[in-house]
Design a protein around this motif. Structure first.
Motif, short mmCIF file in Angstrom:
data_model
loop_
_atom_site.label_atom_id
_atom_site.label_comp_id
_atom_site.label_asym_id
_atom_site.label_seq_id
_atom_site.Cartn_x
_atom_site.Cartn_y
_atom_site.Cartn_z
N SER A 6 -25.41 23.80 13.58
CA SER A 6 -25.22 25.25 13.62
C SER A 6 -23.83 25.68 13.20
N ALA A 7 -22.96 24.74 12.89
CA ALA A 7 -21.59 25.10 12.50
C ALA A 7 -21.09 24.16 11.42
N PHE A 8 -20.08 24.57 10.70
CA PHE A 8 -19.44 23.72 9.72
C PHE A 8 -18.66 22.63 10.44
N ARG A 9 -18.65 21.43 9.89
CA ARG A 9 -17.89 20.36 10.53
C ARG A 9 -16.91 19.70 9.56
N GLU A 10 -17.00 20.02 8.32
CA GLU A 10 -16.15 19.39 7.33
C GLU A 10 -14.74 19.99 7.36
N THR A 11 -13.90 19.58 6.41
CA THR A 11 -12.50 20.02 6.39
C THR A 11 -12.27 21.25 5.53
N GLY A 12 -13.25 21.64 4.72
CA GLY A 12 -13.07 22.80 3.86
C GLY A 12 -14.29 23.07 3.01
N VAL A 13 -14.11 23.95 2.05
CA VAL A 13 -15.21 24.36 1.17
C VAL A 13 -14.73 24.33 -0.28
N THR A 14 -15.61 23.88 -1.18
CA THR A 14 -15.33 23.93 -2.61
C THR A 14 -16.27 24.95 -3.23
N VAL A 15 -15.72 25.82 -4.04
CA VAL A 15 -16.50 26.87 -4.68
C VAL A 15 -16.22 26.86 -6.18
N ALA A 16 -17.25 27.14 -6.98
CA ALA A 16 -17.09 27.28 -8.42
C ALA A 16 -17.69 28.63 -8.81
N GLN B 253 -12.32 25.63 -7.01
CA GLN B 253 -11.24 25.46 -6.06
C GLN B 253 -11.77 24.90 -4.74
N THR B 254 -11.02 23.98 -4.15
CA THR B 254 -11.30 23.50 -2.80
C THR B 254 -10.32 24.19 -1.86
N ILE B 255 -10.87 24.81 -0.82
CA ILE B 255 -10.04 25.55 0.14
C ILE B 255 -10.20 24.90 1.52
N PRO B 256 -9.13 24.32 2.06
CA PRO B 256 -9.21 23.77 3.41
C PRO B 256 -9.45 24.89 4.42
N TRP B 257 -10.17 24.59 5.50
CA TRP B 257 -10.40 25.62 6.52
C TRP B 257 -9.09 26.19 7.04
N THR B 258 -8.03 25.37 7.12
CA THR B 258 -6.75 25.84 7.64
C THR B 258 -6.05 26.84 6.71
N SER B 259 -6.58 27.04 5.49
CA SER B 259 -6.03 28.04 4.57
C SER B 259 -6.65 29.42 4.78
N PHE B 260 -7.68 29.51 5.60
CA PHE B 260 -8.31 30.80 5.90
C PHE B 260 -7.52 31.49 7.00
N ASN B 261 -7.33 32.82 6.85
CA ASN B 261 -6.45 33.60 7.72
C ASN B 261 -7.11 34.93 8.05
N THR B 262 -6.72 35.57 9.14
CA THR B 262 -7.28 36.88 9.50
C THR B 262 -6.70 38.01 8.66
N CYS C 115 -20.30 35.03 -10.89
CA CYS C 115 -21.43 34.31 -10.35
C CYS C 115 -20.93 33.07 -9.62
N VAL C 116 -21.44 32.84 -8.43
CA VAL C 116 -21.12 31.60 -7.69
C VAL C 116 -22.07 30.54 -8.22
N THR C 117 -21.50 29.53 -8.88
CA THR C 117 -22.33 28.50 -9.49
C THR C 117 -22.42 27.24 -8.63
N ALA C 118 -21.51 27.06 -7.67
CA ALA C 118 -21.57 25.91 -6.79
C ALA C 118 -20.82 26.21 -5.50
N LEU C 119 -21.33 25.65 -4.42
CA LEU C 119 -20.70 25.79 -3.12
C LEU C 119 -21.00 24.51 -2.34
N SER C 120 -19.94 23.82 -1.92
CA SER C 120 -20.14 22.57 -1.18
C SER C 120 -19.08 22.46 -0.10
N PHE C 121 -19.36 21.62 0.86
CA PHE C 121 -18.46 21.46 2.00
C PHE C 121 -17.81 20.09 1.92
N GLN C 122 -16.50 20.06 2.15
CA GLN C 122 -15.72 18.82 2.01
C GLN C 122 -15.36 18.25 3.35
#
Length: 105
Positions: free
Chosen positions: A17-27, A53-62, A98-105
């Motif tokens: 039910s939640a993300f567990r990886e270290t970040g997200v990669t989007v194209a 781009q791969t974005i670590p979860w710690t790069s997300f901010n309020t 267009c979002v062509t790819a989304l994956s979790f790292q």
């Protein structure tokens, strides 16, 4: 500073039910300036600066625009929701991406 135009939230089907990886990669294709990604119900966001781009979860901010002076994520968000945002400006413009790819790292 402009406001954010938001896409409709997308509940991502993910193991558990939640993300567990270290970040997200989007194209993206047709990357416009000022596009960002928001995760979780608390609205943690990050600006996308490259077509892939791969974005670590710690790069997300309020704080979604300007200096990251808000609260940063310390790990994966608890809610599997992703939104794409586009910063608006004072001039009329068009965009088509267009979002062509989304994956979790």
């Amino acid at each position: 500073m402009g406001s954010w135009l938001r896409s409709q939230p997308v509940a991502v089907q993910h193991a558990g039910s939640a993300f567990r990886e270290t970040g997200v990669t989007v194209a993206l294709t047709g990357l416009p300036a000022g596009v960002g990604m928001t995760v979780g119900v608390a609205g943690y966001c990050a600006v996308i600066t490259a077509a892939t781009q791969t974005i670590p979860w710690t790069s997300f901010n309020t704080i979604c625009s300007g200096p990251a002076t808000g609260v940063a994520l310390t790990g994966a968000p608890n809610t599997p929701t992703i939104q794409f945002n586009l910063s608006s400006g004072s001039t009329v413009g068009t965009f088509d991406f267009c979002v062509t790819a989304l994956s979790f790292q």
